[in-house]
Write a protein that holds these residues in place. Structure first.
Motif, mmCIF file in Angstrom:
data_model
loop_
_atom_site.group_PDB
_atom_site.id
_atom_site.type_symbol
_atom_site.label_atom_id
_atom_site.label_comp_id
_atom_site.label_asym_id
_atom_site.label_seq_id
_atom_site.Cartn_x
_atom_site.Cartn_y
_atom_site.Cartn_z
ATOM 1 N N PRO A 207 0.802 -1.227 0.000
ATOM 2 C CA PRO A 207 0.000 0.000 0.000
ATOM 3 C C PRO A 207 0.837 1.279 0.000
ATOM 4 C CG PRO A 207 -0.895 -1.596 1.551
ATOM 5 C CD PRO A 207 0.403 -2.163 1.057
ATOM 6 N N ALA A 208 1.985 1.274 0.682
ATOM 7 C CA ALA A 208 2.791 2.508 0.745
ATOM 8 C C ALA A 208 3.283 2.892 -0.645
ATOM 9 C CB ALA A 208 3.968 2.309 1.697
ATOM 10 N N ALA A 209 3.671 1.924 -1.434
ATOM 11 C CA ALA A 209 4.143 2.214 -2.793
ATOM 12 C C ALA A 209 2.957 2.542 -3.699
ATOM 13 C CB ALA A 209 4.911 1.016 -3.339
ATOM 14 N N GLU A 210 1.839 1.847 -3.473
ATOM 15 C CA GLU A 210 0.643 2.114 -4.288
ATOM 16 C C GLU A 210 0.150 3.546 -4.065
ATOM 17 O OE1 GLU A 210 -2.117 -1.015 -3.349
ATOM 18 O OE2 GLU A 210 -0.992 -2.500 -4.500
ATOM 19 N N ALA A 211 0.290 4.034 -2.831
ATOM 20 C CA ALA A 211 -0.157 5.401 -2.528
ATOM 21 C C ALA A 211 0.642 6.417 -3.338
ATOM 22 C CB ALA A 211 -0.025 5.674 -1.034
ATOM 23 N N VAL A 212 1.924 6.152 -3.521
ATOM 24 C CA VAL A 212 2.756 7.068 -4.327
ATOM 25 C C VAL A 212 2.249 7.093 -5.763
ATOM 26 C CG1 VAL A 212 5.072 7.510 -5.225
ATOM 27 C CG2 VAL A 212 4.787 6.697 -2.866
ATOM 28 N N LEU A 213 1.965 5.909 -6.320
ATOM 29 C CA LEU A 213 1.488 5.857 -7.715
ATOM 30 C C LEU A 213 0.085 6.459 -7.829
ATOM 31 C CD1 LEU A 213 2.678 2.324 -8.901
ATOM 32 C CD2 LEU A 213 3.808 4.527 -9.189
ATOM 33 N N ALA A 214 -0.725 6.278 -6.797
ATOM 34 C CA ALA A 214 -2.110 6.776 -6.846
ATOM 35 C C ALA A 214 -2.156 8.299 -6.936
ATOM 36 C CB ALA A 214 -2.885 6.303 -5.625
ATOM 37 N N GLU A 215 -1.139 8.973 -6.403
ATOM 38 C CA GLU A 215 -1.104 10.450 -6.457
ATOM 39 C C GLU A 215 -1.109 10.934 -7.903
ATOM 40 O OE1 GLU A 215 2.363 11.996 -4.534
ATOM 41 O OE2 GLU A 215 1.974 10.862 -2.703
ATOM 42 N N VAL A 216 -0.555 10.118 -8.816
ATOM 43 C CA VAL A 216 -0.346 10.609 -10.191
ATOM 44 C C VAL A 216 -1.025 9.713 -11.216
ATOM 45 C CG1 VAL A 216 1.847 11.698 -9.654
ATOM 46 C CG2 VAL A 216 1.811 9.304 -10.358
ATOM 47 N N VAL A 217 -1.973 8.888 -10.753
ATOM 48 C CA VAL A 217 -2.420 7.775 -11.583
ATOM 49 C C VAL A 217 -2.934 8.189 -12.946
ATOM 50 C CG1 VAL A 217 -4.823 7.480 -10.834
ATOM 51 C CG2 VAL A 217 -3.442 5.490 -11.307
ATOM 52 N N SER A 218 -3.583 9.348 -13.032
ATOM 53 C CA SER A 218 -4.162 9.694 -14.329
ATOM 54 C C SER A 218 -3.283 10.643 -15.132
ATOM 55 C CB SER A 218 -5.542 10.304 -14.122
ATOM 56 O OG SER A 218 -5.395 11.366 -13.222
ATOM 57 N N GLY A 219 -2.189 11.056 -14.587
ATOM 58 C CA GLY A 219 -1.399 12.061 -15.284
ATOM 59 C C GLY A 219 -0.170 11.483 -15.969
ATOM 60 N N ASP A 220 0.514 12.350 -16.732
ATOM 61 C CA ASP A 220 1.732 11.913 -17.414
ATOM 62 C C ASP A 220 2.848 11.618 -16.431
ATOM 63 O OD1 ASP A 220 0.540 12.135 -19.787
ATOM 64 O OD2 ASP A 220 1.312 14.145 -20.245
ATOM 65 N N GLU A 221 2.693 12.136 -15.208
ATOM 66 C CA GLU A 221 3.737 11.939 -14.197
ATOM 67 C C GLU A 221 3.999 10.473 -13.908
ATOM 68 O OE1 GLU A 221 4.879 14.469 -10.722
ATOM 69 O OE2 GLU A 221 2.716 14.707 -10.807
ATOM 70 N N CYS A 222 3.045 9.610 -14.322
ATOM 71 C CA CYS A 222 3.229 8.167 -14.154
ATOM 72 C C CYS A 222 4.531 7.708 -14.784
ATOM 73 C CB CYS A 222 2.091 7.395 -14.820
ATOM 74 S SG CYS A 222 0.749 7.085 -13.724
ATOM 75 N N SER A 223 4.986 8.459 -15.780
ATOM 76 C CA SER A 223 6.209 8.063 -16.479
ATOM 77 C C SER A 223 7.452 8.659 -15.832
ATOM 78 C CB SER A 223 6.160 8.544 -17.934
ATOM 79 O OG SER A 223 4.975 8.127 -18.531
ATOM 80 N N SER A 224 7.267 9.433 -14.774
ATOM 81 C CA SER A 224 8.411 10.143 -14.221
ATOM 82 C C SER A 224 9.277 9.233 -13.351
ATOM 83 C CB SER A 224 7.891 11.346 -13.420
ATOM 84 O OG SER A 224 8.458 11.395 -12.155
ATOM 85 N N THR A 225 10.578 9.260 -13.611
ATOM 86 C CA THR A 225 11.488 8.409 -12.845
ATOM 87 C C THR A 225 11.507 8.824 -11.368
ATOM 88 O OG1 THR A 225 13.265 9.830 -13.584
ATOM 89 C CG2 THR A 225 13.020 7.755 -14.732
ATOM 90 N N ARG A 226 11.197 10.107 -11.116
ATOM 91 C CA ARG A 226 11.149 10.566 -9.717
ATOM 92 C C ARG A 226 10.036 9.836 -8.962
ATOM 93 N NH1 ARG A 226 8.121 14.259 -7.297
ATOM 94 N NH2 ARG A 226 7.155 14.850 -9.269
ATOM 95 N N ILE A 227 8.872 9.721 -9.606
ATOM 96 C CA ILE A 227 7.764 9.000 -8.977
ATOM 97 C C ILE A 227 8.115 7.519 -8.825
ATOM 98 C CG2 ILE A 227 5.366 8.217 -9.331
ATOM 99 C CD1 ILE A 227 5.525 11.111 -8.464
ATOM 100 N N HIS A 228 8.736 6.948 -9.853
ATOM 101 C CA HIS A 228 9.097 5.529 -9.793
ATOM 102 C C HIS A 228 10.063 5.283 -8.630
ATOM 103 C CE1 HIS A 228 8.264 5.322 -14.421
ATOM 104 N NE2 HIS A 228 7.189 5.576 -13.698
ATOM 105 N N SER A 229 11.045 6.166 -8.464
ATOM 106 C CA SER A 229 11.988 5.887 -7.375
ATOM 107 C C SER A 229 11.358 6.148 -6.015
ATOM 108 C CB SER A 229 13.332 6.597 -7.548
ATOM 109 O OG SER A 229 13.142 7.907 -7.765
ATOM 110 N N ARG A 230 10.393 7.072 -5.945
ATOM 111 C CA ARG A 230 9.687 7.251 -4.652
ATOM 112 C C ARG A 230 8.872 5.994 -4.311
ATOM 113 N NH1 ARG A 230 5.748 11.942 -4.655
ATOM 114 N NH2 ARG A 230 4.964 10.847 -2.837
ATOM 115 N N ALA A 231 8.181 5.440 -5.315
ATOM 116 C CA ALA A 231 7.397 4.208 -5.079
ATOM 117 C C ALA A 231 8.328 3.062 -4.694
ATOM 118 C CB ALA A 231 6.589 3.850 -6.329
ATOM 119 N N ALA A 232 9.476 2.988 -5.379
ATOM 120 C CA ALA A 232 10.428 1.905 -5.108
ATOM 121 C C ALA A 232 10.978 2.006 -3.691
ATOM 122 C CB ALA A 232 11.555 1.963 -6.137
#
Ligand code: FAD
Length: 286
Positions: free
Chosen positions: A217-242
Motif C-alpha cells: 500500500p505505501a508504494a501504491e499510494a505514491v502511484l495513486a497520487e499521479v495515476v491519471s497524469g503523465d507523471e506516471c512516467s516520471s522516474t522521480r515517482i518511480h523511485s519514490r514508489a520503489a
C-alpha cells in the motif's frame, strides 16, 4: 529418485474429475502439466496414492475474450500465453511468461497448476493479484469464484478445498501499462524477488518477500497520487514508489541473503517494473 507407487486415473470431464476427487479424498492429487507435482513426488515430498490426470479434459485449454475480460482455462500452458496475441491490454501476461522456468517447462506447465501450487514468487500468482483475477473453481456443490487476493492464504496454501478443481482464471480488466520483472541467480530459476506494477490501477505486488504475493500500500499510494497524469512516467515517482516498497517489507537476514540485499532488490525491481510499465510494449525488455 522415483515416486512412490500410485494408481493413475484419467478424468475425461470436469464433473468426472471432481467426482474422483470426492471419492478418493485426501489420498488423491490432480496432475496437470506435472512440472511441480512430479518433482515433489520424485523427492517424496508428495506421496499421493491416486493421481487424477486432467490433462485431456476438452475445453480447459481455451483462451477467450469476454466483454473486456480475458478467460484462461486451467490447462492453458505458459507457452500458449507467451505466444498468444492477447492485445495490448493483456500483453503483460505474455511478456511475463519469459520469466517462467525454461521452454520445456513452459510448454507443459499450466496456469491452473501454477495458481494451485501457489509458490509466492510464481509469476502467475503475482499477476493474478496484480490484475484482480478471479479463480473459478468447481466442486461437488458447483462453481464458485475466488478473488486472487483471498485465494492465496500462506506458503503453498490456498482457499481451494481438497475436492475442488480450478477450471479457469479470469482477468477482468485490461492493463496496458503493467509490467513484471524479477531477479534470480540463474535465468529460469524461481525469483529471489519479483515485482509487478500496474500504473493505471496504482498497484504494486511483490514476490519473494512474504508467504503470499504481497501488495504494498505505501508504494501504491505514491502511484495513486499521479495515476491519471503523465507523471506516471516520471522516474522521480518511480523511485519514490520503489523506496516506499523497500521500506515497507519485513526483510530479515537469512542464510545467503541479507535483509539489506533483499530491500535493495525490491527498490531496484519496483523502479524497473514502473519504468517498463510506462514504456510502449514494443520498446520493452530490449
Ligand atoms: P502440476 O505440477 O501438475 O500440479 C501442481 C499442483 O497443482 C499439484 O498440487 C496439483 O494437484 C495442483 N493442480 C494442478 N492443476 C490443478 C487444477 N486445475 N485444479 C486444482 N489443482 C491443480 N514456475 C514459475 O512460476 N516460475 C518459475 O520460474 C518456474 N521455474 C521452474 C523451474 C523448473 C526447473 C521447474 C521444474 C518448474 C518451474 N516452475 C516455475 C513451475 C512450473 O511453472 C509449473 O508448471 C507450475 O508451477 C505448475 O503447473 P503444472 O501444470 O505443471 O502443475
Amino acid at each position: 529418485m522415483k515416486p512412490a507407487a500410485f494408481t493413475y486415473h484419467r478424468a475425461r470431464t470436469v464433473p468426472g474429475a471432481v467426482g474422483l476427487l470426492a471419492e478418493l479424498g485426501d489420498d488423491a492429487k490432480v496432475i496437470a502439466g506435472g512440472q511441480s507435482l512430479v518433482a515433489m513426488m520424485n523427492f517424496r515430498l508428495a506421496r499421493p496414492e491416486h493421481l487424477i490426470d486432467i490433462g485431456r479434459i476438452p475445453g480447459l485449454d481455451a483462451i477467450t475474450r469476454d466483454s473486456g475480460a480475458l478467460r484462461l482455462g486451467a490447462l492453458v500452458t505458459h507457452h500458449a500465453v507467451e505466444t498468444a496475441d492477447l492485445g495490448p491490454g493483456f500483453r503483460v501476461l505474455s511478456e511475463a511468461m519469459a520469466w517462467v522456468g525454461h521452454l520445456p517447462i513452459r510448454t507443459r506447465g499450466t496456469v491452473g497448476g501454477s495458481i494451485a501450487h501457489a509458490d509466492a514468487t510464481a509469476e502467475w500468482c503475482l499477476l493474478a493479484v496484480l490484475l484482480d483475477a478471479q479463480v473459478v473453481v468447481e466442486g461437488p456443490a458447483g462453481r464458485r469464484s475466488i478473488a486472487a487476493e483471498e485465494f492465496f492464504q500462506g506458503v503453498f496454501t490456498t482457499a481451494l478445498e481438497p475436492d475442488e478443481l480450478i477450471v479457469e482464471v479470469v482477468f477482468p480488466r485490461p492493463a496496458p501499462r503493467a509490467a513484471l520483472t524479477e531477479y534470480a541467480e540463474r535465468r529460469g530459476d524461481f525469483a529471489i524477488v519479483a515485482a509487478a506494477v500496474d500504473l493505471d490501477a496504482a498497484r504494486v505486488v511483490l514476490g519473494g518477500v512474504a508467504p503470499v504475493p504481497l501488495r504494498v500500500p505505501a508504494a501504491e499510494a505514491v502511484l495513486a497520487e499521479v495515476v491519471s497524469g503523465d507523471e506516471c512516467s516520471s522516474t522521480r515517482i518511480h523511485s519514490r514508489a520503489a523506496s516506499a516498497a523497500a521500506e515497507a517489507i519485513d526483510a530479515r537476514d537469512e542464510p545467503g541473503i541479507s535483509a539489506h540485499y533483499r530491500r535493495g532488490l525490491v527498490r531496484t525491481l519496483v523502479a524497473r517494473a514502473c519504468a517498463e510499465a510506462a514504456r510502449p510494449h514494443d520498446q520493452r525488455f530490449g
